[in-house]
Each structure stands twice: as C-alpha cells, then as structure tokens.
Write an enzyme that holds these catalytic residues in place. Structure first.
Site, mmCIF file in Angstrom:
data_model
loop_
_atom_site.group_PDB
_atom_site.id
_atom_site.type_symbol
_atom_site.label_atom_id
_atom_site.label_comp_id
_atom_site.label_asym_id
_atom_site.label_seq_id
_atom_site.Cartn_x
_atom_site.Cartn_y
_atom_site.Cartn_z
ATOM 1 N N PHE A 185 56.731 -53.671 -100.460
ATOM 2 C CA PHE A 185 57.668 -54.219 -99.469
ATOM 3 C C PHE A 185 56.965 -54.703 -98.207
ATOM 4 O O PHE A 185 57.630 -55.181 -97.280
ATOM 5 C CB PHE A 185 58.760 -53.199 -99.128
ATOM 6 C CG PHE A 185 58.273 -51.912 -98.490
ATOM 7 C CD1 PHE A 185 57.989 -51.845 -97.137
ATOM 8 C CD2 PHE A 185 58.125 -50.756 -99.254
ATOM 9 C CE1 PHE A 185 57.554 -50.660 -96.549
ATOM 10 C CE2 PHE A 185 57.687 -49.565 -98.681
ATOM 11 C CZ PHE A 185 57.407 -49.525 -97.321
ATOM 12 N N HIS A 193 63.690 -49.680 -85.836
ATOM 13 C CA HIS A 193 62.490 -48.893 -86.104
ATOM 14 C C HIS A 193 62.417 -47.798 -85.050
ATOM 15 O O HIS A 193 62.731 -48.044 -83.881
ATOM 16 C CB HIS A 193 61.231 -49.771 -85.982
ATOM 17 C CG HIS A 193 59.976 -48.945 -85.890
ATOM 18 N ND1 HIS A 193 59.344 -48.466 -87.009
ATOM 19 C CD2 HIS A 193 59.289 -48.457 -84.818
ATOM 20 C CE1 HIS A 193 58.291 -47.731 -86.620
ATOM 21 N NE2 HIS A 193 58.242 -47.717 -85.305
ATOM 22 N N LYS A 249 65.435 -54.671 -84.747
ATOM 23 C CA LYS A 249 64.864 -55.671 -85.653
ATOM 24 C C LYS A 249 65.661 -56.975 -85.584
ATOM 25 O O LYS A 249 66.763 -57.021 -85.029
ATOM 26 C CB LYS A 249 64.822 -55.096 -87.068
ATOM 27 C CG LYS A 249 63.906 -53.864 -87.180
ATOM 28 C CD LYS A 249 63.825 -53.355 -88.617
ATOM 29 C CE LYS A 249 62.899 -52.143 -88.717
ATOM 30 N NZ LYS A 249 62.744 -51.675 -90.120
ATOM 31 N N ASN A 276 67.255 -53.063 -91.866
ATOM 32 C CA ASN A 276 67.931 -51.815 -91.513
ATOM 33 C C ASN A 276 68.012 -51.598 -90.005
ATOM 34 O O ASN A 276 68.049 -50.469 -89.534
ATOM 35 C CB ASN A 276 67.259 -50.633 -92.229
ATOM 36 C CG ASN A 276 65.805 -50.479 -91.840
ATOM 37 O OD1 ASN A 276 65.284 -51.253 -91.033
ATOM 38 N ND2 ASN A 276 65.141 -49.481 -92.383
ATOM 39 N N THR A 310 66.460 -44.535 -94.029
ATOM 40 C CA THR A 310 65.870 -45.873 -94.096
ATOM 41 C C THR A 310 66.787 -46.881 -94.791
ATOM 42 O O THR A 310 66.910 -48.024 -94.344
ATOM 43 C CB THR A 310 64.524 -45.795 -94.849
ATOM 44 O OG1 THR A 310 63.695 -44.835 -94.181
ATOM 45 C CG2 THR A 310 63.815 -47.135 -94.863
ATOM 46 N N ARG A 352 72.234 -47.011 -88.781
ATOM 47 C CA ARG A 352 72.116 -47.699 -90.080
ATOM 48 C C ARG A 352 73.333 -47.456 -90.954
ATOM 49 O O ARG A 352 73.760 -48.334 -91.707
ATOM 50 C CB ARG A 352 70.833 -47.240 -90.779
ATOM 51 C CG ARG A 352 69.556 -47.780 -90.109
ATOM 52 C CD ARG A 352 68.345 -46.995 -90.540
ATOM 53 N NE ARG A 352 67.075 -47.585 -90.119
ATOM 54 C CZ ARG A 352 65.899 -46.958 -90.207
ATOM 55 N NH1 ARG A 352 65.849 -45.712 -90.691
ATOM 56 N NH2 ARG A 352 64.792 -47.556 -89.820
ATOM 57 N N ARG A 367 65.346 -40.904 -84.435
ATOM 58 C CA ARG A 367 65.390 -41.087 -85.899
ATOM 59 C C ARG A 367 66.675 -40.495 -86.492
ATOM 60 O O ARG A 367 67.207 -41.007 -87.474
ATOM 61 C CB ARG A 367 64.130 -40.519 -86.548
ATOM 62 C CG ARG A 367 62.934 -41.455 -86.284
ATOM 63 C CD ARG A 367 61.665 -40.975 -86.913
ATOM 64 N NE ARG A 367 61.678 -40.961 -88.366
ATOM 65 C CZ ARG A 367 61.322 -41.994 -89.139
ATOM 66 N NH1 ARG A 367 60.976 -43.160 -88.600
ATOM 67 N NH2 ARG A 367 61.305 -41.871 -90.449
ATOM 68 N N TYR A 381 52.477 -51.991 -88.646
ATOM 69 C CA TYR A 381 52.799 -51.554 -90.004
ATOM 70 C C TYR A 381 51.556 -51.286 -90.845
ATOM 71 O O TYR A 381 51.634 -51.338 -92.085
ATOM 72 C CB TYR A 381 53.708 -52.581 -90.686
ATOM 73 C CG TYR A 381 55.171 -52.512 -90.236
ATOM 74 C CD1 TYR A 381 55.885 -51.311 -90.288
ATOM 75 C CD2 TYR A 381 55.842 -53.650 -89.789
ATOM 76 C CE1 TYR A 381 57.213 -51.242 -89.886
ATOM 77 C CE2 TYR A 381 57.183 -53.585 -89.397
ATOM 78 C CZ TYR A 381 57.861 -52.378 -89.445
ATOM 79 O OH TYR A 381 59.182 -52.308 -89.064
#
Ligand code: IDP
Ligand code: MG
Length: 139
Positions: free
Chosen positions: A58, A120, A10, A117, A92, A103, A86, A50
C-alpha cells in the site's frame, strides 16, 4: 505526562470539508494546538514520514493519495495525547473503526482504499519526535 504528537488531516478530510469537525473534536478533548498549517506534502517529506512502510503493497498508493491535495499538519500538546489522539482517530480501516471515532463516524467505506482514512497520528513518543521534526523543523 504532557506530550506532543503530529497529526495530519489527510487530503480526503480537507476535500470533504471535515477539517473543522476533526479540529473541533481535538479541541473538545482538551488538546492544545501548538502548530497548524494547510500545506501540500512533497514526495521528499512523505518518503521520510512513511519510511517504515516503504516496500509494503500500500506504500505507493498511500504516497499518491497524500499528494492528491493539501493536508493540514498539526502539532498537538496534552496529557498522553499520542495515545489519546489515536483513540479519537479509531482503527486504521474506517469500515471497522468504532462509532464515536473520527474514522468510524466520518470515514466512508472506500473498498480497498484503506488509505483514505482522514487522519494520521504519531504512534509513540519516538515517532512523534521524528515526525514533528519532519513537518515542523523549527519546533
Ligand atoms: P495508522 O495510520 O492507523 O497508524 P499504519 O499501519 O501506520 O496505520 O498505516 C499508515 C497508513 O497507510 C494508514 O493510515 C492508511 O492510510 C494506509 N494503510 C494502512 N494499511 C493499509 C492497507 O492495507 N491498504 C491501504 N492503505 C493502508
Ligand atoms: Mg501509523
């Protein structure tokens, strides 16, 4: 089971110079880079990407954040890499993401800005197929 997954670094990851460190962790885990590109997201791509979050409180802050700078879009391949990435990424919310995760180690406490964060990762084989087609239609 060899899988592919879509990963996004991100805008916070790119701005803070953490792209290399995150890619290092991906490669250290043994996942192969199938595609990798620095690019600017567009409202159209993000609306598709998304779609499941449309209408949530959000959603708009998340889209605005994703448009705030370039992202690195990546397709990974490897054994159970959807679940595996993940797990590397962590929870998250960076504040509670476990130490050892991207993260948890690299995320800052941005208060309410949970959207910042760093990464993705697709959450299922169906999401991975859908998201790879959005970001890398030629694959
Ligand atoms: P995930 O990225 O861990 O799969 P999702 O629930 O799919 O998390 O949410 C997508 C993204 O939306 C998150 O990565 C984060 O950037 C943002 N987000 C999720 N929940 C919140 C929240 O409560 N406040 C602000 N942003 C959020
Ligand atoms: Mg998600």
């Amino acid at each position: 089971m060899t899988q592919r997954t879509l990963v996004l670094l991100k805008p916070d990851a790119v701005k803070r110079g953490q792209a290399g460190e995150i890619i290092r962790r991906i490669e250290a885990k043994g996942y192969a880079l199938v595609a990798l590109e620095l690019r600017s997201a567009t409202p159209e791509v993000l609306a598709e990407h998304y779609a499941e979050h449309e209408g949530k409180p959000f959603y708009q802050p998340l889209v605005d954040f994703m448009l705030s700078g370039p992202v690195v879009a990546i397709v990974l391949e490897g054994e159970r890499c959807i679940e595996g990435f993940r797990s590397l990424a962590g929870a998250t919310d960076p504040t509670v993401a476990a130490p050892g995760t991207v993260r948890g180690d690299l995320g800052r406490d941005w208060g309410l800005k949970v959207q910042q964060n760093l990464v993705h990762g697709s959450d299922s084989p169906e999401s991975a197929e859908r998201e790879i087609a959005i970001w890398f239609p030629h694959l």
